[in-house]
Design a protein around this motif. Sequence first.
Motif, PDB file in Angstrom:
ATOM      1  N   THR A 286      -9.055  -4.294   6.223  1.00 40.68           N
ATOM      2  CA  THR A 286     -10.089  -5.632   6.122  1.00 40.68           C
ATOM      3  C   THR A 286      -8.922  -6.600   4.935  1.00 40.68           C
ATOM      4  O   THR A 286      -8.854  -7.274   5.349  1.00 40.68           O
ATOM      5  CB  THR A 286     -11.101  -4.850   5.599  1.00 40.68           C
TER       6      THR A 286
ATOM      7  N   ASN B 106      -5.227  -0.929   4.537  1.00 42.80           N
ATOM      8  CA  ASN B 106      -6.190  -1.967   4.653  1.00 42.80           C
ATOM      9  C   ASN B 106      -6.495  -2.306   5.677  1.00 42.80           C
ATOM     10  O   ASN B 106      -6.227  -3.621   5.174  1.00 42.80           O
ATOM     11  CB  ASN B 106      -6.825  -2.012   3.640  1.00 42.80           C
TER      12      ASN B 106
ATOM     13  N   GLU C 192      -1.441   4.251  -1.328  1.00 43.50           N
ATOM     14  CA  GLU C 192      -2.710   4.346  -0.927  1.00 43.50           C
ATOM     15  C   GLU C 192      -2.750   3.960   0.448  1.00 43.50           C
ATOM     16  O   GLU C 192      -2.004   3.830   1.123  1.00 43.50           O
ATOM     17  CB  GLU C 192      -3.529   2.637  -1.532  1.00 43.50           C
TER      18      GLU C 192
ATOM     19  N   SER D  66       0.807  -1.583   0.138  1.00 46.15           N
ATOM     20  CA  SER D  66       0.013   0.011  -0.009  1.00 46.15           C
ATOM     21  C   SER D  66       1.001   1.215  -0.664  1.00 46.15           C
ATOM     22  O   SER D  66       0.435   2.889  -0.462  1.00 46.15           O
ATOM     23  CB  SER D  66      -0.752  -0.459   0.931  1.00 46.15           C
TER      24      SER D  66
END
Length: 59
Positions: free
Chosen positions: A32, A30, A27, A22
């Motif tokens: 999840t 995350n 980004e 990421s």
Amino acid sequence: MRYIWTIIWSVLFSATISYVLSSMAGEPFNLTATLVMAAIFCIAVWVLGEGLLKEDKQH
């Protein structure tokens, strides 16, 4: 106990991989996706460890 260690190491490895990927993509992290990847790692390790990679004790 080996199942607990498998879960711990899977979460640590997947968190590391998820963080690096990421960050490279720009980004946000995350959680999840990290937990899903950890579940996949756990299942893969359990399948390989319990079934596919058993040693033959006949020798």
